[in-house]
Scaffold this motif. Structure first.
Motif, PDB file in Angstrom:
ATOM      1  N   GLU A 126      29.821  35.254  43.888  1.00  0.00           N
ATOM      2  CA  GLU A 126      31.120  35.365  43.234  1.00  0.00           C
ATOM      3  C   GLU A 126      31.481  36.838  43.055  1.00  0.00           C
ATOM      4  O   GLU A 126      30.643  37.669  42.719  1.00  0.00           O
ATOM      5  CB  GLU A 126      31.074  34.669  41.874  1.00  0.00           C
ATOM      6  CG  GLU A 126      32.421  34.592  41.167  1.00  0.00           C
ATOM      7  CD  GLU A 126      32.353  33.832  39.859  1.00  0.00           C
ATOM      8  OE1 GLU A 126      33.373  33.821  39.127  1.00  0.00           O
ATOM      9  OE2 GLU A 126      31.285  33.256  39.552  1.00  0.00           O
ATOM     10  N   ASP A 159      32.746  40.094  41.345  1.00  0.00           N
ATOM     11  CA  ASP A 159      32.853  40.659  40.004  1.00  0.00           C
ATOM     12  C   ASP A 159      34.087  41.565  39.992  1.00  0.00           C
ATOM     13  O   ASP A 159      34.042  42.696  40.463  1.00  0.00           O
ATOM     14  CB  ASP A 159      31.592  41.456  39.662  1.00  0.00           C
ATOM     15  CG  ASP A 159      31.581  41.945  38.212  1.00  0.00           C
ATOM     16  OD1 ASP A 159      32.669  41.983  37.591  1.00  0.00           O
ATOM     17  OD2 ASP A 159      30.496  42.286  37.720  1.00  0.00           O
ATOM     18  N   GLU A 160      35.188  41.039  39.472  1.00  0.00           N
ATOM     19  CA  GLU A 160      36.444  41.782  39.548  1.00  0.00           C
ATOM     20  C   GLU A 160      36.413  43.094  38.776  1.00  0.00           C
ATOM     21  O   GLU A 160      37.198  44.000  39.062  1.00  0.00           O
ATOM     22  CB  GLU A 160      37.596  40.894  39.060  1.00  0.00           C
ATOM     23  CG  GLU A 160      37.821  39.677  39.965  1.00  0.00           C
ATOM     24  CD  GLU A 160      39.063  38.901  39.602  1.00  0.00           C
ATOM     25  OE1 GLU A 160      39.810  39.356  38.699  1.00  0.00           O
ATOM     26  OE2 GLU A 160      39.309  37.846  40.207  1.00  0.00           O
ATOM     27  N   SER A 161      35.499  43.208  37.812  1.00  0.00           N
ATOM     28  CA  SER A 161      35.407  44.457  37.054  1.00  0.00           C
ATOM     29  C   SER A 161      34.893  45.606  37.928  1.00  0.00           C
ATOM     30  O   SER A 161      35.050  46.774  37.566  1.00  0.00           O
ATOM     31  CB  SER A 161      34.482  44.280  35.846  1.00  0.00           C
ATOM     32  OG  SER A 161      33.132  44.081  36.252  1.00  0.00           O
ATOM     33  N   LYS A 162      34.276  45.279  39.077  1.00  0.00           N
ATOM     34  CA  LYS A 162      33.754  46.308  39.980  1.00  0.00           C
ATOM     35  C   LYS A 162      34.765  46.741  41.031  1.00  0.00           C
ATOM     36  O   LYS A 162      34.480  47.646  41.809  1.00  0.00           O
ATOM     37  CB  LYS A 162      32.490  45.798  40.659  1.00  0.00           C
ATOM     38  CG  LYS A 162      31.331  45.501  39.711  1.00  0.00           C
ATOM     39  CD  LYS A 162      30.125  44.982  40.487  1.00  0.00           C
ATOM     40  CE  LYS A 162      28.957  44.680  39.559  1.00  0.00           C
ATOM     41  NZ  LYS A 162      27.789  44.153  40.317  1.00  0.00           N
ATOM     42  N   ARG A 199      28.627  42.926  49.347  1.00  0.00           N
ATOM     43  CA  ARG A 199      28.290  41.938  48.324  1.00  0.00           C
ATOM     44  C   ARG A 199      27.432  42.562  47.222  1.00  0.00           C
ATOM     45  O   ARG A 199      27.596  42.240  46.040  1.00  0.00           O
ATOM     46  CB  ARG A 199      27.565  40.759  48.971  1.00  0.00           C
ATOM     47  CG  ARG A 199      28.434  39.954  49.930  1.00  0.00           C
ATOM     48  CD  ARG A 199      27.830  38.615  50.252  1.00  0.00           C
ATOM     49  NE  ARG A 199      26.538  38.690  50.907  1.00  0.00           N
ATOM     50  CZ  ARG A 199      26.297  38.381  52.173  1.00  0.00           C
ATOM     51  NH1 ARG A 199      27.306  38.003  52.954  1.00  0.00           N
ATOM     52  NH2 ARG A 199      25.094  38.441  52.659  1.00  0.00           N
ATOM     53  N   GLY A 216      29.565  41.997  44.129  1.00  0.00           N
ATOM     54  CA  GLY A 216      29.238  40.648  43.697  1.00  0.00           C
ATOM     55  C   GLY A 216      28.665  40.612  42.289  1.00  0.00           C
ATOM     56  O   GLY A 216      28.101  41.586  41.792  1.00  0.00           O
ATOM     57  N   LYS A 217      28.799  39.437  41.647  1.00  0.00           N
ATOM     58  CA  LYS A 217      28.181  39.234  40.342  1.00  0.00           C
ATOM     59  C   LYS A 217      26.690  39.102  40.500  1.00  0.00           C
ATOM     60  O   LYS A 217      26.194  38.497  41.458  1.00  0.00           O
ATOM     61  CB  LYS A 217      28.750  37.981  39.672  1.00  0.00           C
ATOM     62  CG  LYS A 217      30.176  38.147  39.169  1.00  0.00           C
ATOM     63  CD  LYS A 217      30.618  36.961  38.341  1.00  0.00           C
ATOM     64  CE  LYS A 217      31.999  37.199  37.744  1.00  0.00           C
ATOM     65  NZ  LYS A 217      32.479  36.041  36.945  1.00  0.00           N
ATOM     66  N   ALA A 218      25.956  39.641  39.554  1.00  0.00           N
ATOM     67  CA  ALA A 218      24.503  39.576  39.606  1.00  0.00           C
ATOM     68  C   ALA A 218      24.037  38.138  39.416  1.00  0.00           C
ATOM     69  O   ALA A 218      24.628  37.372  38.647  1.00  0.00           O
ATOM     70  CB  ALA A 218      23.901  40.478  38.528  1.00  0.00           C
TER      71      ALA A 218
END
Length: 281
Positions: free
Chosen positions: A70, A72-75, A273, A277-279
Motif C-alpha cells: 500500500e 504511504d501518501e505521507s512519503k 516500493r 510503500g507502507k511498512a
C-alpha cells in the motif's frame, strides 16, 4: 481517450510472477481478489489409525503478503526538490545490468525537458508539464564485441504530483502506440511495427506493479543497422513511473534483451516500493 486505457486499450499483456516477461499470454483476465477473500478452512477427516476417531480442522491460512504494498501518501514528494531527491533513490546505474554495461554520452537527459510524440509520429522535447515534478532518463550500452552488435538500454524515472497523474502517463503511452505504430526517435533512428499492452495490477499475471505497460517492435538505425528487436517495459507505483527501453543488435537474442529489461524494471520498482510503500506490520 478513456482514463488509463479502458476496454479499447486493454489487450493480452506480457507480465509474469511479480516480474515482467515479454511473452504471450492466454486471453481472459484474473482480476484482483476481493478484500478479505480467502480459501475456507478445510476440515480433516478421521485421522488414520487414531483410536479416538477425533477430527481436526486445519487452521485458516493468512493470505500472502501483496507484492505491491500500500502506498504511504505521507512519503509522496510535494516539491520539485523533493521529487528529484526521490528520483535519485530509485533510478539505477549501469551496475544494475552487469559488469559489461557502460554509460553512453550523453549519460542523462536534460531534467528541464520532457519527450512528446508529435502529430507526425516524431519524438520532440518540450518543457516539463505541470503534473511532472521531476524526470530523468539515463543511457547505457553493451559495446559491440565478438560478433555481437551494440545493445542500447535507456532507463527512465518520472515523479508526478499524484497517482492519478502517473496513471494518465500509462494511458498516454498506450494511446501513442495505437496512433503511431511507426515512430521516429531522431534523424536516422526509427521504431517499426510497435504494439503494446496495458494491464492493471491483478490482470493476467501482473502482480508486480499498479499498472503495467509493455511495448515491442523493431528498431532500425542508420548507425546500428537493423531491424533489431525493440522492447519497452513501464510500471507505476503511486506517483512514480519507471521504464526501461531495450534496443537489440545483431548476435543478441530477444530473450537476452528481455532479461536486461526485466533486471532494470524489477530493480527500480523494488526501490520505488521501498521508498513510498507502507511498512509491513
Amino acid at each position: 481517450m478513456t482514463y488509463r486505457g479502458g476496454s479499447a486499450l486493454r489487450a493480452c499483456g506480457c507480465a509474469a510472477a511479480g516480474l515482467l516477461v515479454l511473452a504471450g499470454c492466454s486471453t481472459g483476465g484474473g482480476g484482483k481478489r476481493a478484500a478479505g477473500e480467502h480459501t475456507p478452512a478445510a476440515t480433516a477427516g478421521t485421522a488414520s489409525g487414531s483410536p479416538s476417531g477425533t477430527t481436526t480442522s486445519a487452521k485458516p491460512t493468512a493470505p500472502p503478503a501483496p507484492l505491491v504494498p500500500e502506498l504511504d501518501e505521507s512519503k509522496q514528494p510535494r516539491t520539485a526538490a523533493e521529487a528529484r531527491a526521490l528520483l535519485g533513490r530509485i533510478v539505477v546505474g549501469q551496475e544494475a545490468f552487469g559488469p559489461e554495461m557502460t554509460r553512453r554520452t550523453p549519460f542523462e537527459s536534460d531534467p528541464r525537458r520532457w519527450p512528446v510524440l508529435d502529430e507526425a509520429c516524431v519524438w520532440q522535447t518540450s518543457p516539463l508539464p505541470d503534473d511532472v515534478l521531476a524526470t530523468s532518463t539515463r543511457y547505457f550500452q553493451l559495446p559491440a564485441r565478438e560478433g555481437r552488435g551494440r545493445v542500447r538500454i535507456n532507463v527512465t524515472v518520472t515523479v508526478h504530483r499524484d497517482r492519478r497523474d502517473s496513471g494518465w502517463e500509462t494511458a498516454h503511452a498506450m494511446e501513442e502506440v495505437l496512433r503511431c505504430p511507426d515512430q521516429r526517435l531522431r534523424e536516422g533512428e526509427e521504431l517499426k511495427g510497435l504494439w503494446g499492452a496495458s494491464l492493471y495490477e491483478g490482470e493476467q499475471l501482473n502482480g508486480w506493479t499498479e499498472d503495467a505497460f509493455t511495448e515491442s517492435g523493431e528498431y532500425v538505425s542508420a548507425e546500428d543497422g537493423g531491424p533489431h528487436p525493440y522492447l519497452w517495459s513501464q510500471g507505476q507505483f503511486g506517483p512514480v513511473t519507471i521504464a526501461v527501453a531495450g534496443k537489440g543488435a545483431a548476435g543478441f537474442t530477444v530473450e537476452e534483451l528481455s532479461g536486461l529489461v526485466v533486471q532494470g524494471t524489477s530493480r527500480m520498482m523494488l526501490q520505488a516500493r521501498q521508498q513510498l510503500g507502507k511498512a509491513a506490520g
